[in-house]
Design a protein around this motif. Structure first.
Motif, PDB file in Angstrom:
ATOM      1  N   PHE A 191       0.849  -1.183   0.000  1.00 52.73           N
ATOM      2  CA  PHE A 191       0.000   0.000   0.000  1.00 52.73           C
ATOM      3  C   PHE A 191       0.883   1.231   0.000  1.00 52.73           C
ATOM      4  CE2 PHE A 191      -3.382  -2.746   1.721  1.00 52.73           C
ATOM      5  CZ  PHE A 191      -4.431  -2.315   0.928  1.00 52.73           C
ATOM      6  N   TRP A 192       0.578   2.184  -0.865  1.00 53.39           N
ATOM      7  CA  TRP A 192       1.279   3.465  -0.869  1.00 53.39           C
ATOM      8  C   TRP A 192       0.261   4.554  -1.188  1.00 53.39           C
ATOM      9  CZ3 TRP A 192       5.207   5.513   1.236  1.00 53.39           C
ATOM     10  CH2 TRP A 192       5.722   6.735   0.780  1.00 53.39           C
ATOM     11  N   LYS A 193       0.069   5.446  -0.238  1.00 53.10           N
ATOM     12  CA  LYS A 193      -0.862   6.569  -0.374  1.00 53.10           C
ATOM     13  C   LYS A 193      -2.265   6.096  -0.766  1.00 53.10           C
ATOM     14  CE  LYS A 193       2.846   9.779  -1.151  1.00 53.10           C
ATOM     15  NZ  LYS A 193       3.457  10.835  -1.897  1.00 53.10           N
ATOM     16  N   GLY A 194      -2.710   5.028  -0.079  1.00 46.30           N
ATOM     17  CA  GLY A 194      -4.063   4.522  -0.259  1.00 46.30           C
ATOM     18  C   GLY A 194      -4.278   3.611  -1.448  1.00 46.30           C
ATOM     19  N   GLU A 195      -3.252   3.351  -2.228  1.00 44.25           N
ATOM     20  CA  GLU A 195      -3.366   2.503  -3.420  1.00 44.25           C
ATOM     21  C   GLU A 195      -2.457   1.280  -3.282  1.00 44.25           C
ATOM     22  OE1 GLU A 195      -5.364   3.175  -6.132  1.00 44.25           O
ATOM     23  OE2 GLU A 195      -6.101   4.935  -5.048  1.00 44.25           O
ATOM     24  N   ILE A 196      -2.869   0.185  -3.928  1.00 39.09           N
ATOM     25  CA  ILE A 196      -2.006  -0.991  -3.992  1.00 39.09           C
ATOM     26  C   ILE A 196      -1.022  -0.791  -5.132  1.00 39.09           C
ATOM     27  CG2 ILE A 196      -1.863  -3.466  -4.429  1.00 39.09           C
ATOM     28  CD1 ILE A 196      -4.631  -3.745  -3.153  1.00 39.09           C
ATOM     29  N   GLU A 197       0.256  -0.848  -4.812  1.00 45.73           N
ATOM     30  CA  GLU A 197       1.331  -0.692  -5.804  1.00 45.73           C
ATOM     31  C   GLU A 197       2.010  -2.040  -6.025  1.00 45.73           C
ATOM     32  OE1 GLU A 197       2.152   2.156  -7.398  1.00 45.73           O
ATOM     33  OE2 GLU A 197       0.631   3.320  -6.330  1.00 45.73           O
ATOM     34  N   GLU A 198       2.629  -2.181  -7.190  1.00 47.27           N
ATOM     35  CA  GLU A 198       3.378  -3.394  -7.505  1.00 47.27           C
ATOM     36  C   GLU A 198       4.691  -2.976  -8.156  1.00 47.27           C
ATOM     37  OE1 GLU A 198       2.693  -7.557  -9.938  1.00 47.27           O
ATOM     38  OE2 GLU A 198       0.959  -6.312  -9.415  1.00 47.27           O
ATOM     39  N   ALA A 199       5.786  -3.596  -7.702  1.00 46.52           N
ATOM     40  CA  ALA A 199       7.101  -3.239  -8.243  1.00 46.52           C
ATOM     41  C   ALA A 199       8.030  -4.445  -8.171  1.00 46.52           C
ATOM     42  CB  ALA A 199       7.701  -2.081  -7.454  1.00 46.52           C
ATOM     43  N   THR A 200       9.072  -4.376  -8.969  1.00 48.48           N
ATOM     44  CA  THR A 200      10.157  -5.340  -8.870  1.00 48.48           C
ATOM     45  C   THR A 200      11.300  -4.637  -8.150  1.00 48.48           C
ATOM     46  OG1 THR A 200       9.503  -6.421 -10.920  1.00 48.48           O
ATOM     47  CG2 THR A 200      11.745  -6.811 -10.156  1.00 48.48           C
ATOM     48  N   GLU A 201      11.778  -5.239  -7.081  1.00 52.54           N
ATOM     49  CA  GLU A 201      12.833  -4.628  -6.275  1.00 52.54           C
ATOM     50  C   GLU A 201      13.969  -5.619  -6.066  1.00 52.54           C
ATOM     51  OE1 GLU A 201      10.116  -1.603  -3.620  1.00 52.54           O
ATOM     52  OE2 GLU A 201      10.437  -3.613  -2.845  1.00 52.54           O
ATOM     53  N   ILE A 202      15.066  -5.100  -5.591  1.00 54.55           N
ATOM     54  CA  ILE A 202      16.248  -5.893  -5.265  1.00 54.55           C
ATOM     55  C   ILE A 202      16.346  -5.938  -3.743  1.00 54.55           C
ATOM     56  CG2 ILE A 202      18.742  -6.111  -5.580  1.00 54.55           C
ATOM     57  CD1 ILE A 202      17.085  -6.110  -8.211  1.00 54.55           C
ATOM     58  N   LEU A 203      16.507  -7.134  -3.193  1.00 57.47           N
ATOM     59  CA  LEU A 203      16.557  -7.295  -1.738  1.00 57.47           C
ATOM     60  C   LEU A 203      18.001  -7.453  -1.265  1.00 57.47           C
ATOM     61  CD1 LEU A 203      15.142  -7.741   1.005  1.00 57.47           C
ATOM     62  CD2 LEU A 203      14.984 -10.168   0.402  1.00 57.47           C
ATOM     63  N   LEU A 204      18.371  -6.635  -0.298  1.00 53.34           N
ATOM     64  CA  LEU A 204      19.678  -6.768   0.347  1.00 53.34           C
ATOM     65  C   LEU A 204      19.505  -7.517   1.660  1.00 53.34           C
ATOM     66  CD1 LEU A 204      21.176  -3.162   0.020  1.00 53.34           C
ATOM     67  CD2 LEU A 204      21.527  -5.114  -1.482  1.00 53.34           C
ATOM     68  N   LEU A 205      20.354  -8.518   1.896  1.00 53.60           N
ATOM     69  CA  LEU A 205      20.454  -9.192   3.189  1.00 53.60           C
ATOM     70  C   LEU A 205      21.801  -8.790   3.765  1.00 53.60           C
ATOM     71  CD1 LEU A 205      19.214 -12.806   2.358  1.00 53.60           C
ATOM     72  CD2 LEU A 205      17.907 -10.904   3.279  1.00 53.60           C
ATOM     73  N   ILE A 206      21.767  -7.971   4.802  1.00 50.41           N
ATOM     74  CA  ILE A 206      22.984  -7.374   5.354  1.00 50.41           C
ATOM     75  C   ILE A 206      23.292  -8.028   6.691  1.00 50.41           C
ATOM     76  CG2 ILE A 206      24.031  -5.207   6.115  1.00 50.41           C
ATOM     77  CD1 ILE A 206      21.765  -3.825   4.355  1.00 50.41           C
ATOM     78  N   LYS A 207      24.492  -8.595   6.828  1.00 56.06           N
ATOM     79  CA  LYS A 207      24.908  -9.214   8.090  1.00 56.06           C
ATOM     80  C   LYS A 207      25.803  -8.257   8.854  1.00 56.06           C
ATOM     81  CE  LYS A 207      25.048 -12.216   5.256  1.00 56.06           C
ATOM     82  NZ  LYS A 207      24.587 -12.241   3.913  1.00 56.06           N
ATOM     83  N   THR A 208      25.430  -7.999  10.117  1.00 60.38           N
ATOM     84  CA  THR A 208      26.142  -7.011  10.923  1.00 60.38           C
ATOM     85  C   THR A 208      26.014  -7.339  12.398  1.00 60.38           C
ATOM     86  OG1 THR A 208      26.457  -4.636  11.243  1.00 60.38           O
ATOM     87  CG2 THR A 208      24.184  -5.423  11.102  1.00 60.38           C
ATOM     88  N   LYS A 209      26.679  -6.536  13.229  1.00 60.38           N
ATOM     89  CA  LYS A 209      26.497  -6.627  14.673  1.00 60.38           C
ATOM     90  C   LYS A 209      25.168  -5.958  15.018  1.00 60.38           C
ATOM     91  CE  LYS A 209      31.364  -6.120  15.935  1.00 60.38           C
ATOM     92  NZ  LYS A 209      32.311  -5.243  16.653  1.00 60.38           N
ATOM     93  N   THR A 210      24.465  -6.500  15.966  1.00 61.70           N
ATOM     94  CA  THR A 210      23.203  -5.902  16.402  1.00 61.70           C
ATOM     95  C   THR A 210      23.424  -4.474  16.892  1.00 61.70           C
ATOM     96  OG1 THR A 210      22.324  -8.092  16.947  1.00 61.70           O
ATOM     97  CG2 THR A 210      21.233  -6.196  17.980  1.00 61.70           C
TER      98      THR A 210
END
Length: 158
Positions: A95-114
């Motif tokens: 949901f973005w500004k009251g509408e359903i949006e659809e997109a292709t995105e790139i996911l980052l998995l970042i490993k770090t110290k808490t």
């Protein structure tokens, strides 16, 4: 009389003010995260075991692969992360500004110290092109102690 005097302040003796008590309480809350991190590191070093929650995986969506690569490289250069996986073409519906949006995105998995998650999130908010970037983390519960030692060496000390 000595026992009574040690438990109850005598008239005219100084009593801690409310302000002093509030300052001590506030300082305790501010110092707790630092002391917790140090005690977890000490425990891990002394026992050779892993303490759950010392490291986290941070998830961040990016609009394209170039931005994802630039962000991953910057996080590694700044020693905010030890490793970043770039997972291509995640289908996102939201949901973005009251509408359903659809997109292709790139996911980052970042490993770090808490302990670095807050600083890492702040940096991402500064450089990310989204108005509200998706940034959240999960603590790592268990895993290979050699990997966690390597991760510890790859992220700048607190």
């Amino acid at each position: 009389m000595d026992k009574l005097g040690s438990r109850c302040p005598l008239p005219g003796s100084p009593r801690p003010s409310v302000l002093t008590c509030l300052l001590i309480l506030t300082a305790s809350f501010l110092i707790y995260p630092i002391l917790r991190t140090l005690s977890l590191q000490l425990h891990s070093t002394v026992t050779g075991s892993y303490v759950s929650g010392t490291h986290s995986i941070v998830f961040v969506n990016c609009p394209n692969e170039q931005i994802a690569r630039d962000m991953a490289r910057a996080l590694l250069d700044k020693k905010l992360a030890a490793s970043v996986n770039i997972l291509p073409k995640a289908a996102s519906l939201y949901f973005w500004k009251g509408e359903i949006e659809e997109a292709t995105e790139i996911l980052l998995l970042i490993k770090t110290k808490t302990s670095k998650v807050h600083m890492l999130s702040s940096y991402i908010r500064l450089v990310h092109p989204f108005e509200i970037p998706e940034v959240f983390s999960l603590p790592m519960d268990q895993g290979d102690t050699h990997f966690f030692k390597w991760l510890e060496e790859g992220v700048e000390d607190d």
